[in-house]
Enzyme design. Structure first.
Site, PDB file in Angstrom:
ATOM      1  CB  THR A  95      -0.852   0.113   1.209  1.00 26.32           C
ATOM      2  OG1 THR A  95      -1.837  -1.316   1.143  1.00 26.32           O
ATOM      3  CG2 THR A  95      -1.731   1.171   1.706  1.00 26.32           C
ATOM      4  NE  ARG A 145      -8.584  -7.562   2.075  1.00 33.50           N
ATOM      5  CZ  ARG A 145      -7.624  -6.643   2.170  1.00 33.50           C
ATOM      6  NH1 ARG A 145      -7.235  -6.001   1.206  1.00 33.50           N
ATOM      7  NH2 ARG A 145      -6.921  -7.091   3.103  1.00 33.50           N
ATOM      8  CB  VAL A 146     -13.091  -3.117   2.143  1.00 30.77           C
ATOM      9  CG1 VAL A 146     -12.704  -1.894   2.997  1.00 30.77           C
ATOM     10  CG2 VAL A 146     -14.224  -2.773   1.402  1.00 30.77           C
ATOM     11  N   GLY A 147      -9.793  -3.828   2.567  1.00 35.13           N
ATOM     12  CA  GLY A 147      -8.897  -3.890   3.854  1.00 35.13           C
ATOM     13  C   GLY A 147      -8.638  -2.694   4.854  1.00 35.13           C
ATOM     14  CB  THR A 185       1.674  -0.711   4.459  1.00 32.65           C
ATOM     15  OG1 THR A 185       1.869  -1.872   3.236  1.00 32.65           O
ATOM     16  CG2 THR A 185       3.019  -0.438   5.221  1.00 32.65           C
ATOM     17  N   GLY A 186       0.149  -3.587   5.338  1.00 30.06           N
ATOM     18  CA  GLY A 186       0.397  -4.874   5.705  1.00 30.06           C
ATOM     19  C   GLY A 186      -0.832  -5.685   5.449  1.00 30.06           C
TER      20      GLY A 186
END
Lengths: 348, 348
Positions: free
Chosen positions: A215, A243-245, A266-267
Site C-alpha cells: 500500500t 473485499r475491503v482492507g 501497510t500490511g
C-alpha cells in the site's frame, strides 16, 4: 503555469521568512528556532522484501521514486501548503508509478480486475474521507479528499463513490489503465499457490516484495502545526471482489489527530482492522502517556504480532518525531525530518 | 423441534447447575457466587425520541419488541450458547421487525433503495466480520458472522459480499422486502427538508424518533466469560447510495475485546467513524485505567459532542457491568444484567 505558481509561493515564503529573520528591532533571529517545523514520512508497502532477491536496477528504481515522492510533498510544505495537500501530492507520485500497489500498478482481484481503496484524515479537525472498491479513479487519494471536503459523508464505496466522483468532475479511466504484466503474473502465482500447486511457490518471485499486499501512504506536518495522514491501495493480490482492507478504514489504516499523531499503515489489512492499529497508537499516546516511538513500536512489534498480523506503519507527531516500525522483512519507506534530512530505506 | 432443543439444553444446564450446587462434600454452595455471569444489552437506535410525540400504542410496541429481543438473546446465553450466538439471535428479532432501521423497515437511500450494513466482533479472538451496501440479505448480521467465520477477509461490500453470501447458501430477498410506508414517508420528508421546503420540517413526525439514523445492536457476555458485539443498520435516511456509516466499521460502530469491553454504537455515523468511538472507549479503559462507565460516559457525553456528533452506545465489560450513555433525546435500549434483571428504556 505550475512552475509559476511554485515560484510565486516560494517568493511569498521567502518574504515571510525575511520578516521572521528581521523581527525584533532588526536583530537577526535564529532561523532554526523560529522556522516552523515541517516534516514528512512515506511508505510504499511492507512484506517479504529481501536484499538478495532485488536487482541493483530495481532497488535504484524504488529508491528514486520514493525520493521523488518525498521531495514532491516536501516542496508543498516548504511553499506553505497544508499537510493535507502535501499528503495528496506525495501519494499521487506513488499512485502514478507502476512500482507500487496503488493507482497504476495495483494488484489484481481474484476476478482479474483492479479495485482501489483510499482514505485521508485531517489532524486539525479530525475530518476524514474514504472510499473503497472503485475501479475507474486514477488517483483514489484525490477522491478521498473530495469526499471529505465536498460530501456530508466520510466513506463511500463502489458505484456510489464513482457516481459522486463524476458529479465532482473526476475523469473516469478504464479499469485496464491500472493493469501491469507484473501484477498479472502475481495473480497467476497466487492462484496457483491457493490451488496447491507447490511448484508455483518455489518459482522465484518475478519482482521483489509486497507481492500479496502493499500500500502507499504519507503523513505530514505543516508549518501551522497541523498533521494529516493518507493511504491508497489496490488491496491484496487475489482478494475476492468486494473485499475491503484497512486502507480506507479510519482508525485502522489511517488516522490523524493534532493531539497525538498521524499514522498510515501497510500490511495484512484484516489484522490492522481487528487491531484498530492506527487509532491504537494514538490512544496509547493520549491515555497511556507513551511517546510516539514507544506507542508505534508496542502496537506493531508486539500487539500486531500477537494477533498474527504482519506489516508496518509510518507515524509522525506534532513535534516532528518520526517512527516507522514494521515486523516484516522490509518496508519501502522514507522521511524528511524537521532538520530537512532525507532518508530512504527498504530493508530492516 | 426448536422447543425440544431448548428443553434438552435446559436439562443439561440444570444438571450442570446441580453439580455446582452439590460440589464440595455435598455442601450447598451459593448459586449466586458460582453461577457464571451472563449479561446482555441492546439498542434500537438513538435520536429525537420525545415522550409527547409517542402514542401509548407505539411506545408499547417498541417496549414489547425490545423485551422480546432481550429474552431471545438471554435464552441463548442461559442455554450455554456463546455471546456471538446471543448477539445474532437478539439482532435478528430487531432486523425482522419493521420498527427498527435494520433489515425489514430499513430507511431508504436517496435512490429509494435499501442498502444494509452490519458487523460483528468476537471479544475472545478479536476476529471480526463486516459488510456494507448489501441489498438482498434478509439478516445482515448473519452474513457478517459468516464473513468472520468462513472467509479470510474481515470486510466485504456490495455485489462482492452478496456473491459470497450466495456461495454460502444465503437466500437472496428482493430489495422491496425491506420497504415500509413509514420509511418511504421519512425519505420524502428528508428530501423536502433538504430542498428547503420549510413546511416539511414543521410537519409532525409520522412516527417517533430515529428518523434520520438509528441502528440496532447487541453486546453479550457468555458463561465462558467471552464478550461479543454486533451492529446492523439501514444507515441514514436519504443517504447517497454507496455511503457507509459506522455500523460496519470495526472500531467505530462495533468493537469487542475480552480485555476491556464490548461496544455497539448508534447515531450520526460519520462522527463515530472520525472519533473511532467504540475503540476509544476500550482504549480509555486499557491505557487510562478507567472503568467501563467512566470511559463510555467520557467518550459519548464529552468527546463525541465536542466533535459535533450525536448518538449513543451500549457497553458491557467482562464483569457484566453495563453502561448505555447517549447525548440525544432518547435511545431505544434495554439490558438483562448479571442478576437477571430486565430493563427496557426509551427516554433520558
Amino acid at each position: 503555469m505550475k512552475m509559476r505558481k511554485c515560484f510565486c509561493s516560494s517568493m511569498i515564503a521567502g518574504l515571510v521568512m525575511m520578516a521572521v529573520v528581521l523581527t525584533g528591532c532588526g536583530e537577526a533571529v535564529s532561523q532554526q528556532s523560529t522556522a516552523p517545523k515541517i516534516a514528512l514520512a512515506i511508505h510504499g508497502g511492507a512484506g517479504t522484501i529481501l536484499r538478495n532477491s532485488m536487482t541493483p536496477e530495481t532497488e535504484a528504481a524504488y529508491r528514486a521514486k520514493l525520493e521523488e515522492a518525498l521531495r514532491t510533498g516536501y516542496a508543498v510544505l516548504q511553499d506553505g501548503g497544508t499537510s493535507l495537500d502535501a499528503v495528496v501530492a506525495t501519494i499521487n507520485v506513488m499512485e502514478d508509478s507502476p512500482l507500487f500497489n496503488a493507482g497504476k500498478g495495483a494488484v489484481f482481484t481474484s476476478e482479474g480486475t483492479a479495485e482501489l481503496d483510499a482514505s485521508i484524515m485531517d489532524g486539525r479537525t479530525r475530518n476524514a474521507g474514504a472510499l473503497a472498491g472503485v475501479q475507474h479513479i486514477r488517483n483514489p487519494i484525490n477522491l478521498a479528499l473530495r469526499v471529505m471536503e465536498n460530501s456530508k459523508h466520510v466513506m463511500m464505496v463502489g458505484a456510489g463513490a464513482e457516481a459522486f466522483a463524476q458529479e465532482q468532475g473526476f475523469e473516469m479511466v478504464p479499469n485496464d489503465y491500472f493493469y501491469t504484466d507484473r501484477r498479472r503474473e502475481q495473480l497467476i502465482r497466487a492462484q496457483q499457490e491457493e490451488a496447491g500447486e507447490m511448484g508455483a511457490v518455489l518459482t522465484p518471485a518475478l519482482s521483489p516484495g509486497a507481492d500479496k499486499f502493499g500500500t502507499v501512504g504519507a503523513v505530514a506536518l505543516d508549518r501551522d502545526g497541523n498533521l494529516a495522514a493518507g493511504t491508497s491501495t489496490g488491496g491484496m493480490t487475489n482478494k475476492r471482489f468486494g473485499r475491503v482492507g484497512d486502507a480506507p478504514i479510519i482508525g485502522a489504516g489511517t488516522y490523524a489527530d493534532n493531539a497525538t499523531c498521524a499514522i498510515s499503515a501497510t500490511g495484512h489489512g484484516e489484522y490492522f482492522i481487528r487491531g484498530v492499529v492506527a487509532h491504537d497508537i494514538a490512544a496509547m499516546m493520549a491515555y497511556g502517556n507513551r511517546t510516539l516511538k514507544e506507542a508505534a513500536d508496542t502496537v506493531i512489534m508486539k500487539k500486531l504480532g500477537e494477533l498474527g498480523g504482519t506489516g508496518g506503519v509510518i507515524a509522525l507527531d506534532r513535534e516532528g518525531n518520526i517512527a516507522m516500525p514494521f515486523n516484516t522483512e522490509g518496508m519501502y519507506r522514507g522521511s524528511i525530518n524537521t532538520d530537512g534530512n532525507l532518508v530512504v530505506e527498504i530493508y530492516k
